[in-house]
Motif scaffolding. Structure first.
Motif, mmCIF file in Angstrom:
data_model
loop_
_atom_site.group_PDB
_atom_site.id
_atom_site.type_symbol
_atom_site.label_atom_id
_atom_site.label_comp_id
_atom_site.label_asym_id
_atom_site.label_seq_id
_atom_site.Cartn_x
_atom_site.Cartn_y
_atom_site.Cartn_z
ATOM 1 N N ALA A 148 20.080 59.009 -9.181
ATOM 2 C CA ALA A 148 21.491 59.189 -9.541
ATOM 3 C C ALA A 148 22.347 59.338 -8.289
ATOM 4 N N LYS A 149 21.843 60.104 -7.328
ATOM 5 C CA LYS A 149 22.594 60.301 -6.082
ATOM 6 C C LYS A 149 22.770 58.986 -5.336
ATOM 7 N N GLU A 150 21.672 58.274 -5.126
ATOM 8 C CA GLU A 150 21.717 57.042 -4.340
ATOM 9 C C GLU A 150 22.558 55.971 -5.032
ATOM 10 N N THR A 151 22.443 55.867 -6.346
ATOM 11 C CA THR A 151 23.213 54.869 -7.086
ATOM 12 C C THR A 151 24.705 55.160 -6.991
ATOM 13 N N LEU A 152 25.071 56.421 -7.156
ATOM 14 C CA LEU A 152 26.486 56.797 -7.114
ATOM 15 C C LEU A 152 27.062 56.629 -5.718
ATOM 16 N N GLN A 153 26.323 57.059 -4.697
ATOM 17 C CA GLN A 153 26.828 56.933 -3.324
ATOM 18 C C GLN A 153 26.902 55.469 -2.883
ATOM 19 N N ALA A 154 25.922 54.662 -3.259
ATOM 20 C CA ALA A 154 25.902 53.254 -2.855
ATOM 21 C C ALA A 154 27.041 52.466 -3.485
ATOM 22 N N ASN A 155 27.477 52.908 -4.670
ATOM 23 C CA ASN A 155 28.536 52.193 -5.386
ATOM 24 C C ASN A 155 29.805 53.034 -5.508
ATOM 25 N N TRP A 156 29.994 53.955 -4.567
ATOM 26 C CA TRP A 156 31.070 54.947 -4.668
ATOM 27 C C TRP A 156 32.449 54.318 -4.884
ATOM 28 N N GLN A 157 32.793 53.313 -4.100
ATOM 29 C CA GLN A 157 34.128 52.722 -4.201
ATOM 30 C C GLN A 157 34.371 52.078 -5.565
ATOM 31 N N ASP A 158 33.331 51.477 -6.141
ATOM 32 C CA ASP A 158 33.472 50.848 -7.454
ATOM 33 C C ASP A 158 33.284 51.850 -8.585
ATOM 34 N N ALA A 159 32.379 52.804 -8.387
ATOM 35 C CA ALA A 159 32.046 53.754 -9.454
ATOM 36 C C ALA A 159 33.165 54.767 -9.697
ATOM 37 N N VAL A 160 33.829 55.173 -8.619
ATOM 38 C CA VAL A 160 34.887 56.184 -8.744
ATOM 39 C C VAL A 160 36.222 55.497 -8.994
ATOM 40 N N GLU A 161 36.728 55.699 -10.190
ATOM 41 C CA GLU A 161 37.989 55.059 -10.574
ATOM 42 C C GLU A 161 39.187 55.792 -9.992
ATOM 43 N N ALA A 162 39.102 57.128 -9.929
ATOM 44 C CA ALA A 162 40.236 57.905 -9.411
ATOM 45 C C ALA A 162 39.769 59.265 -8.921
ATOM 46 N N ARG A 163 40.335 59.697 -7.777
ATOM 47 C CA ARG A 163 40.164 61.056 -7.270
ATOM 48 C C ARG A 163 41.558 61.600 -7.005
ATOM 49 N N ILE A 164 41.953 62.612 -7.767
ATOM 50 C CA ILE A 164 43.292 63.156 -7.675
ATOM 51 C C ILE A 164 43.240 64.584 -7.125
ATOM 52 N N TYR A 165 44.042 64.825 -6.098
ATOM 53 C CA TYR A 165 44.193 66.161 -5.526
ATOM 54 C C TYR A 165 45.634 66.618 -5.717
ATOM 55 N N VAL A 166 45.837 67.926 -5.647
ATOM 56 C CA VAL A 166 47.181 68.485 -5.611
ATOM 57 C C VAL A 166 47.255 69.374 -4.374
ATOM 58 N N ALA A 167 48.329 69.199 -3.596
ATOM 59 C CA ALA A 167 48.473 69.941 -2.352
ATOM 60 C C ALA A 167 49.831 70.620 -2.268
ATOM 61 N N LEU A 168 49.820 71.854 -1.795
ATOM 62 C CA LEU A 168 51.056 72.551 -1.447
ATOM 63 C C LEU A 168 51.270 72.341 0.038
ATOM 64 N N VAL A 169 52.351 71.661 0.401
ATOM 65 C CA VAL A 169 52.596 71.338 1.808
ATOM 66 C C VAL A 169 53.878 72.009 2.284
ATOM 67 N N GLU A 170 53.963 72.187 3.593
ATOM 68 C CA GLU A 170 55.138 72.837 4.174
ATOM 69 C C GLU A 170 56.328 71.881 4.210
ATOM 70 N N GLY A 171 57.497 72.429 3.942
ATOM 71 C CA GLY A 171 58.725 71.653 4.068
ATOM 72 C C GLY A 171 59.082 70.847 2.837
ATOM 73 N N LYS A 172 60.235 70.208 2.929
ATOM 74 C CA LYS A 172 60.786 69.428 1.827
ATOM 75 C C LYS A 172 60.521 67.943 2.082
ATOM 76 N N VAL A 173 59.580 67.370 1.341
ATOM 77 C CA VAL A 173 59.235 65.957 1.499
ATOM 78 C C VAL A 173 60.389 65.112 0.960
ATOM 79 N N ARG A 174 60.902 64.183 1.778
ATOM 80 C CA ARG A 174 62.097 63.433 1.397
ATOM 81 C C ARG A 174 61.813 62.293 0.429
ATOM 82 N N GLN A 175 60.768 61.522 0.690
ATOM 83 C CA GLN A 175 60.444 60.403 -0.182
ATOM 84 C C GLN A 175 59.649 60.897 -1.397
#
Length: 294
Positions: A148-175
């Motif tokens: 399972a490990k080797e199959t998932l790592q070998a095909n990581w880019q195709d197997a993983v459809e989405a990885r979403i993070y949420v970040a609190l960053v300093e300052g007011k992002v303009r865009q």
């Protein structure tokens, strides 16, 4: 119903355990039901089971215990979201190492999960598929077999459809949204940085979208197109808005008492069954509170 700390359901037809539980507990989401099953809170005919596909027969009693399970006492800082014969998907709290370091060998997600699977069989093992930094919270995948490990790592880019993070960053992002692309390298002091020269290093792509902000902080949703070491931390510094609490990558403030980064969700194809899976976790409330309009 029986005792106040447990609920008893009766099967009326032949079916598998997981869909029966989901239908029997309509107030709880699919992932919540999976976690209840994975934590060993479910008994069929008086015997504990964690298998999603455990077969049920008409008239069989299924008991869900609401008391704190033995597994929860083992796992400090780790919650199981999903478990089958091949994978463990967990939520890790901030402050817990994914795997051992020179300074910490025992109090890690890997060590606790190894202890957890060996309660069933001393020969059981787990394998690291990917990592989260100590001060990053959120969803992680471990494998229970080398295949399972080797199959998932070998095909990581195709197997993983989405990885979403949420970040609190300093300052007011303009865009309100954008894409950051750079080539990452590691310095002699083990700090990752973006090379000024195209194609010099590992290509890293991060998409971001503004969720909310005030004069001091912005809350961003981040989607990884690549999964390089410290990618988000470098890219937020490149953007001019380092992650709150990330002194190594330019932050000057630590309002949360931790790194303001949370691995919110992951969607991927199961390496053995081919099933499409998605797991989401709640973003810490403090992230929203620090970035809300006053």
């Amino acid at each position: 119903m029986s005792k106040s700390n447990e609920t008893v359901f009766t099967a009326t037809e032949q079916e598998e355990l997981l869909p029966f539980l989901i239908r029997s507990m309509p107030g709880k989401g699919r992932n919540h039901v999976k976690a209840i099953l994975a934590r060993g809170q479910v008994y069929v005919g008086g015997k504990r089971t964690t298998k999603h596909n455990h077969p049920l027969s008409p008239g069989q009693k299924v008991t869900v215990s609401w008391t704190k399970s033995f597994e929860e006492e083992i796992l400090q800082g780790v919650s199981i979201l999903f478990e089958d014969d091949h994978l463990l998907v967990v939520e890790k709290e901030a402050g817990l190492l994914s795997i051992a370091s020179d300074k910490e060998q025992q109090f890690t997600a890997y060590a606790m999960l190894t202890d957890y699977v060996r309660r069933a069989n001393p020969r059981n093992r787990i394998f690291v598929v990917h990592r989260l930094d100590r001060d990053t919270s959120g969803v992680m995948i471990f494998a229970k077999t080398e295949k399972a490990k080797e199959t998932l790592q070998a095909n990581w880019q195709d197997a993983v459809e989405a990885r979403i993070y949420v970040a609190l960053v300093e300052g007011k992002v303009r865009q309100p949204e954008g894409v950051i692309t750079s080539w990452l390298k590691e310095s002699k002091t083990l700090k990752m940085y973006s090379s000024p020269h195209p194609n010099d290093g590992q290509k890293a792509v991060t998409r971001y979208k503004l969720l909310q902000q005030n004069a001091e902080y912005s809350l961003l949703e981040l989607e990884l197109e690549t999964g390089r070491k410290n990618q988000i931390r470098v890219h937020m510094e490149d953007l001019g808005h380092p992650i709150a609490g990330d002194k190594k990558y330019g932050s000057r403030q630590n309002p949360l008492g931790r790194l303001g980064l949370h691995a919110q969700s992951i969607a991927f194809t199961h390496p053995i069954t081919g099933e499409a899976l998605r797991f989401a976790t709640k973003v810490p409330k403090a992230f929203y509170k620090r970035s809300e309009q006053v």
